[in-house]
Motif scaffolding. Structure first.
Motif, mmCIF file in Angstrom:
data_model
loop_
_atom_site.group_PDB
_atom_site.id
_atom_site.type_symbol
_atom_site.label_atom_id
_atom_site.label_comp_id
_atom_site.label_asym_id
_atom_site.label_seq_id
_atom_site.Cartn_x
_atom_site.Cartn_y
_atom_site.Cartn_z
ATOM 1 N N VAL A 98 0.758 -1.168 0.049
ATOM 2 C CA VAL A 98 -0.052 0.095 -0.076
ATOM 3 C C VAL A 98 0.883 1.420 -0.038
ATOM 4 C CG1 VAL A 98 -1.542 1.225 1.331
ATOM 5 C CG2 VAL A 98 -1.789 -1.077 1.185
ATOM 6 N N ASP A 102 -2.872 5.431 -2.853
ATOM 7 C CA ASP A 102 -3.984 4.160 -2.797
ATOM 8 C C ASP A 102 -5.091 4.830 -1.764
ATOM 9 O OD1 ASP A 102 -2.445 2.594 -4.435
ATOM 10 O OD2 ASP A 102 -1.438 1.774 -2.668
ATOM 11 N N VAL A 104 -7.666 2.615 0.519
ATOM 12 C CA VAL A 104 -7.566 1.221 1.027
ATOM 13 C C VAL A 104 -9.288 0.910 1.522
ATOM 14 C CG1 VAL A 104 -6.851 -0.529 2.785
ATOM 15 C CG2 VAL A 104 -5.350 1.435 1.661
#
Length: 143
Positions: A98, A102, A104
């Motif tokens: 990650v 990004d 998430v």
């Protein structure tokens, strides 16, 4: 169930730099929650992990998933003002790094509960790819 960061702060005690859930986008109190974390290069952990190649630490992915589960269980009226402590991490798997930029997406489904102890099956994805997964055990404690 949907909460913005201010509403999450009324449920969870975590504050900067340890508030790792930006928004809860869906869920059912006491059963499950789905949240998101928008990762930016300004995260304080990137100063040391790693300065030459920014990667979100796996333990913080676990913590972020635990916070999503914490919202699910602490959103119940009988748990208002209480704390959810992480008791065990089982079968943790990390499959994708990650990095800054990004988004998430995390989901925690509470699968078992006996008294103040419960278990959640958690998963974190980025663009549909699994980044991390684990079974987390928690204990609800006093205020």
């Amino acid at each position: 169930m949907q909460y913005d960061s201010n509403q999450i702060a009324r449920i969870l005690p975590h504050r900067y730099p340890f508030a790792l859930v930006d928004r809860i986008v869906d869920g059912e109190p006491g059963r499950w929650a789905k949240g998101i974390k928008c990762v930016t290069v300004n995260e304080p952990f990137f100063q040391g992990h790693f300065p030459q190649k920014h990667v979100m630490p796996g333990v913080l992915l676990i913590e972020a998933m635990a916070q999503v589960g914490g919202v699910a269980i602490l959103a119940l009226p009988e748990n208002q003002g209480k704390l959810a402590f992480l008791g065990r991490v089982k079968d943790a798997r990390f499959k994708r790094q990650v990095v800054p930029g990004d988004v998430v997406e995390m989901e925690c489904v509470l699968t078992k509960r006996r008294g103040p102890v419960g278990v959640g099956t958690c998963r974190a994805t980025v663009n549909g790819q699994e980044a991390a997964a684990a079974e987390l055990t928690f204990a609800i404690g006093g205020e």
